[in-house]
Design a protein around this motif. Sequence first.
Motif, mmCIF file in Angstrom:
data_model
loop_
_atom_site.group_PDB
_atom_site.id
_atom_site.type_symbol
_atom_site.label_atom_id
_atom_site.label_comp_id
_atom_site.label_asym_id
_atom_site.label_seq_id
_atom_site.Cartn_x
_atom_site.Cartn_y
_atom_site.Cartn_z
ATOM 1 N N LEU A 1 6.575 5.252 0.669
ATOM 2 C CA LEU A 1 5.148 4.946 0.636
ATOM 3 C C LEU A 1 4.642 4.315 1.931
ATOM 4 N N ALA A 2 5.545 3.985 2.838
ATOM 5 C CA ALA A 2 5.164 3.262 4.060
ATOM 6 C C ALA A 2 3.992 3.912 4.804
ATOM 7 N N PRO A 3 3.954 5.245 4.985
ATOM 8 C CA PRO A 3 2.808 5.826 5.694
ATOM 9 C C PRO A 3 1.478 5.581 4.983
ATOM 10 N N LEU A 4 1.480 5.616 3.646
ATOM 11 C CA LEU A 4 0.253 5.358 2.899
ATOM 12 C C LEU A 4 -0.158 3.896 2.985
ATOM 13 N N MET A 5 0.811 3.015 3.084
ATOM 14 C CA MET A 5 0.516 1.585 3.117
ATOM 15 C C MET A 5 -0.059 1.142 4.457
ATOM 16 N N GLN A 6 0.221 1.892 5.505
ATOM 17 C CA GLN A 6 -0.265 1.562 6.856
ATOM 18 C C GLN A 6 0.100 0.126 7.248
ATOM 19 N N ALA A 7 1.321 -0.253 6.929
ATOM 20 C CA ALA A 7 1.792 -1.593 7.282
ATOM 21 C C ALA A 7 2.272 -1.589 8.728
ATOM 22 N N GLU A 8 1.727 -2.468 9.534
ATOM 23 C CA GLU A 8 2.046 -2.461 10.960
ATOM 24 C C GLU A 8 3.380 -3.115 11.287
ATOM 25 N N ASP A 9 3.957 -3.830 10.324
ATOM 26 C CA ASP A 9 5.261 -4.452 10.570
ATOM 27 C C ASP A 9 5.945 -4.700 9.223
ATOM 28 N N ALA B 1 0.292 25.888 -16.466
ATOM 29 C CA ALA B 1 -0.860 26.266 -17.276
ATOM 30 C C ALA B 1 -0.783 25.648 -18.668
ATOM 31 N N ASP B 2 0.441 25.366 -19.142
ATOM 32 C CA ASP B 2 0.614 24.766 -20.456
ATOM 33 C C ASP B 2 0.350 23.264 -20.438
ATOM 34 N N ARG B 3 0.311 22.695 -19.267
ATOM 35 C CA ARG B 3 0.094 21.251 -19.157
ATOM 36 C C ARG B 3 -1.362 20.971 -18.807
ATOM 37 N N PRO B 4 -2.002 20.025 -19.487
ATOM 38 C CA PRO B 4 -3.375 19.683 -19.118
ATOM 39 C C PRO B 4 -3.415 19.053 -17.723
ATOM 40 N N VAL B 5 -4.444 19.399 -16.978
ATOM 41 C CA VAL B 5 -4.625 18.862 -15.633
ATOM 42 C C VAL B 5 -5.469 17.596 -15.716
ATOM 43 N N VAL B 6 -5.032 16.551 -15.032
ATOM 44 C CA VAL B 6 -5.793 15.315 -14.912
ATOM 45 C C VAL B 6 -6.137 15.131 -13.440
ATOM 46 N N ARG B 7 -7.431 15.113 -13.134
ATOM 47 C CA ARG B 7 -7.890 14.971 -11.753
ATOM 48 C C ARG B 7 -8.262 13.508 -11.500
ATOM 49 N N ALA B 8 -7.541 12.873 -10.583
ATOM 50 C CA ALA B 8 -7.786 11.459 -10.274
ATOM 51 C C ALA B 8 -8.454 11.340 -8.911
ATOM 52 N N GLY B 9 -9.589 10.675 -8.872
ATOM 53 C CA GLY B 9 -10.278 10.428 -7.604
ATOM 54 C C GLY B 9 -9.717 9.188 -6.941
ATOM 55 N N ILE B 10 -9.244 9.331 -5.706
ATOM 56 C CA ILE B 10 -8.593 8.208 -5.011
ATOM 57 C C ILE B 10 -9.107 8.099 -3.587
ATOM 58 N N LEU B 11 -8.848 6.950 -2.979
ATOM 59 C CA LEU B 11 -9.018 6.762 -1.540
ATOM 60 C C LEU B 11 -7.650 6.998 -0.910
ATOM 61 N N LYS B 12 -7.597 7.755 0.163
ATOM 62 C CA LYS B 12 -6.310 8.183 0.724
ATOM 63 C C LYS B 12 -5.367 7.020 0.971
ATOM 64 N N PHE B 13 -5.882 5.926 1.537
ATOM 65 C CA PHE B 13 -5.009 4.803 1.868
ATOM 66 C C PHE B 13 -5.233 3.606 0.935
ATOM 67 N N GLY B 14 -5.871 3.846 -0.221
ATOM 68 C CA GLY B 14 -6.063 2.766 -1.178
ATOM 69 C C GLY B 14 -4.786 2.467 -1.936
ATOM 70 N N THR B 15 -4.725 1.305 -2.550
ATOM 71 C CA THR B 15 -3.506 0.906 -3.256
ATOM 72 C C THR B 15 -3.233 1.817 -4.459
ATOM 73 N N VAL B 16 -4.271 2.394 -5.037
ATOM 74 C CA VAL B 16 -4.071 3.290 -6.174
ATOM 75 C C VAL B 16 -3.247 4.506 -5.760
ATOM 76 N N SER B 17 -3.425 4.940 -4.526
ATOM 77 C CA SER B 17 -2.674 6.108 -4.061
ATOM 78 C C SER B 17 -1.173 5.834 -4.054
ATOM 79 N N TRP B 18 -0.769 4.567 -3.893
ATOM 80 C CA TRP B 18 0.655 4.245 -3.915
ATOM 81 C C TRP B 18 1.245 4.585 -5.289
ATOM 82 N N GLU B 19 0.538 4.186 -6.316
ATOM 83 C CA GLU B 19 1.038 4.400 -7.674
ATOM 84 C C GLU B 19 0.985 5.881 -8.059
ATOM 85 N N LEU B 20 -0.125 6.536 -7.764
ATOM 86 C CA LEU B 20 -0.273 7.923 -8.193
ATOM 87 C C LEU B 20 0.573 8.866 -7.350
#
Length: 331
Positions: A264-272, A29-48
């Motif tokens: 991060l492999a599951p988020l990256m959906q890399a087939e090999d 509660a003492d920390r401000p909340v930052v809401r980030a809109g992402i795509l589940k398998f987008g590259t931004v999700s890797w970083e966040l």
Amino acid sequence: MAAGCTRRTTLLAAGALLASATLRHAAAADRPVVRAGILKFGTVSWELDTVRANGFDRQAGIELQLVELAGNPATQVALQAGGVDIIVSDWLWVSRMRSKGEALSFIPYSTAVGALVVPAQSAIAGIGDLRGKRIGVAGSPLDKSWLLLRALAADRHGLSLDRDAQPFFAAPPLLNSKIADGDLDAVLTFWPFAARLEAKGMRVTMTVTDMLEALGQPATVPSIGYVFREDWARANPAALAGFQAATSKAKTLLAESDAAWERLAPLMQAEDDATFRTLRDRYRDGIPRRWTEEERAGAAKLYALLARLGGRELVGDAPTIAPGTFWTGGA
């Protein structure tokens, strides 16, 4: 007696858990909340996701919440409606929104752009070889990479790719499928999809960075960034500063640690493994190294070129980049 001890132990454990949960809630509660809109398998999700998994948000004094959305238009709508605080988009869109009176601002996320990819055994060695070829283009005829490719083809080879080639506009996954099946001679696509083709043995003929350099444009300007409402940033300076600090730590970790990528492999959906490594390496290539007045001036120069190439359909009524597009109010 043993049963009584067990009950007291259980009650003590439950009390400790409740106290711990209460303390965690109070801390959050003492920390401000930052809401980030992402795509589940987008590259931004890797970083966040890396931010949250390593507690970089809490270390920076914020609570990062990830809001999964269905596509890039949905993230833009959510930001405009106040459903999220931060999304990723490009500065052309930010400038266009500012020109319409909506005060959005941009900080860098990545310099990674797209590439022109051809099959390994293709005879296409450069832009001059695209005459008569079937070119898949990610997005629409107003895609920035396509505008740059057209400009370079006309400037260096006298080619009008709209007329002298066979462009095919579609979503990146479809283009990857079509070039794999031999239905296209070349694909101009976004970097994650170019990386997947590269990992399968296809050849990058020219990157968009190469195109920018050939056209005398700055090549280190971040292509996309974190975008937020200016009024939110001014009302929540600690939240924005904490977000910048947390994502900077994530970038550093992902740049230096191969182990950090394994989770991060599951988020990256890399087939090999080859796709996994190529996606990792291209993300690293795109980490911004500088963000100074020089880069911001370079973006303004590039905007002017894109405005000339794409016209009102691309930039609206603003021939120059809107003041305030790039956030300079904080860290």
